[in-house]
Design an enzyme around this catalytic site. Structure first.
Site, PDB file in Angstrom:
ATOM      1  N   SER A 178       0.736  -1.145  -0.019  1.00 36.56           N
ATOM      2  CA  SER A 178       0.089  -0.089  -0.106  1.00 36.56           C
ATOM      3  C   SER A 178       0.864   1.242   0.089  1.00 36.56           C
ATOM      4  CB  SER A 178      -0.822  -0.011   1.265  1.00 36.56           C
ATOM      5  OG  SER A 178      -1.630  -1.031   1.404  1.00 36.56           O
TER       6      SER A 178
HETATM    7  N1  SAH Z   1      -0.564  -4.661   3.718  1.00 37.26           N
HETATM    8  C1  SAH Z   1       0.045  -4.966   2.695  1.00 37.26           C
HETATM    9  C2  SAH Z   1      -0.881  -4.617   1.705  1.00 37.26           C
HETATM   10  C3  SAH Z   1      -1.297  -5.823   0.572  1.00 37.26           C
HETATM   11  S1  SAH Z   1      -2.580  -5.406  -0.587  1.00 37.26           S
HETATM   12  C4  SAH Z   1       1.354  -4.432   2.416  1.00 37.26           C
HETATM   13  O1  SAH Z   1       1.727  -3.670   3.557  1.00 37.26           O
HETATM   14  O2  SAH Z   1       2.177  -4.710   1.603  1.00 37.26           O
HETATM   15  C5  SAH Z   1      -3.813  -6.416   0.142  1.00 37.26           C
HETATM   16  C6  SAH Z   1      -3.472  -7.856   0.364  1.00 37.26           C
HETATM   17  O3  SAH Z   1      -4.740  -8.437   0.866  1.00 37.26           O
HETATM   18  C7  SAH Z   1      -3.020  -8.514  -0.798  1.00 37.26           C
HETATM   19  O4  SAH Z   1      -1.752  -9.267  -0.659  1.00 37.26           O
HETATM   20  C8  SAH Z   1      -4.057  -9.797  -0.952  1.00 37.26           C
HETATM   21  O5  SAH Z   1      -3.828 -10.921  -1.450  1.00 37.26           O
HETATM   22  C9  SAH Z   1      -4.659  -9.731   0.190  1.00 37.26           C
HETATM   23  N2  SAH Z   1      -6.161 -10.286   0.635  1.00 37.26           N
HETATM   24  C10 SAH Z   1      -7.089 -10.128  -0.301  1.00 37.26           C
HETATM   25  N3  SAH Z   1      -8.370 -10.709   0.175  1.00 37.26           N
HETATM   26  C11 SAH Z   1      -7.808 -11.043   1.455  1.00 37.26           C
HETATM   27  C12 SAH Z   1      -8.446 -12.156   2.145  1.00 37.26           C
HETATM   28  N4  SAH Z   1      -9.639 -12.482   2.157  1.00 37.26           N
HETATM   29  N5  SAH Z   1      -7.822 -12.575   3.391  1.00 37.26           N
HETATM   30  C13 SAH Z   1      -6.385 -12.342   3.556  1.00 37.26           C
HETATM   31  N6  SAH Z   1      -5.669 -11.481   2.757  1.00 37.26           N
HETATM   32  C14 SAH Z   1      -6.537 -11.177   1.748  1.00 37.26           C
END
Ligand code: SAH
Length: 185
Positions: free
Chosen positions: A33
């Site tokens: 993000s």
């Molecule tokens: N917090 C992360 C941002 C990741 S983007 C960082 O700092 O890098 C959002 C993430 O949510 C992705 O990796 C995606 O695979 C995950 N995601 C989407 N739906 C999800 C779910 N139901 N349970 C767990 N993770 C999920």
């Protein structure tokens, strides 16, 4: 955040972007993000240091590392197995994994095994607030989650206090979709 080496959470080929205020691709159609969003979401949780926090969407593990610096324990759930492994590896390499547990699961249902949580942070956009997350929030507790259509969302703060649940809009944002049973499937 100044103490957390973001370059350890950005793919090697994108390291020049480590300190730009923008999302960066981490593969599997996902992004680490925008730092502003990570900061805003962490601030909205009003952590003091003794909390257990649920982080939904571990991705690169960076957000979990920031939460880990602000709280006692972080449970970080990721639905893509390869990204769960990446987050755990990044946290370990940065020396920031001590109080963060990365779990591969569908976090749209929360993670009842470690509930209740003093705070919950969701890094993917949901069609509505998953009721499981509100159920797993301690009273008092705060949940921050992007909610709305796929194209853009409202960043909601859901506050549980004295048995009541209040919700307000903190910002407008655009996140990748929350998958799974409590998300967009
Ligand atoms: N917090 C992360 C941002 C990741 S983007 C960082 O700092 O890098 C959002 C993430 O949510 C992705 O990796 C995606 O695979 C995950 N995601 C989407 N739906 C999800 C779910 N139901 N349970 C767990 N993770 C999920």
């Amino acid at each position: 955040m100044g103490r957390i080496p973001r370059e350890e959470f950005v793919p090697p080929e994108s390291r020049l972007q480590s300190y730009q205020d923008e999302p960066v691709s981490i593969g599997y159609g996902q992004t680490i993000s925008q730092p502003y969003m990570t900061a805003l979401m962490a601030e909205l949780l009003e952590l003091h240091g003794d909390e257990t926090v649920l982080d939904v969407g571990a991705g690169s593990g960076y957000h979990a590392a920031v939460l880990g610096a602000l709280a006692a324990q972080v449970v970080s759930v990721e639905i893509v197995p390869e990204l769960a492994a990446l987050a755990a590896a990044n946290l370990a390499r940065a020396g920031l994994g001590g109080n963060v547990t990365v779990i591969c699961a569908d976090g749209s249902h929360g993670y009842p095994e470690r509930a209740p949580y003093d705070a919950i942070s969701v890094a993917a956009g949901a069609p509505e607030v998953p009721s499981a997350l509100v159920d797993q929030l301690r009273d008092p507790g705060r949940l921050v989650i992007p909610v709305g259509p796929l194209i853009d969302q409202e960043l909601l703060v859901v506050e549980k206090r004295h048995g009541r649940v209040d919700t307000h809009v903190a910002a407008y944002c655009r996140f990748v979709p929350l998958r799974g049973g409590g998300g967009w499937q």
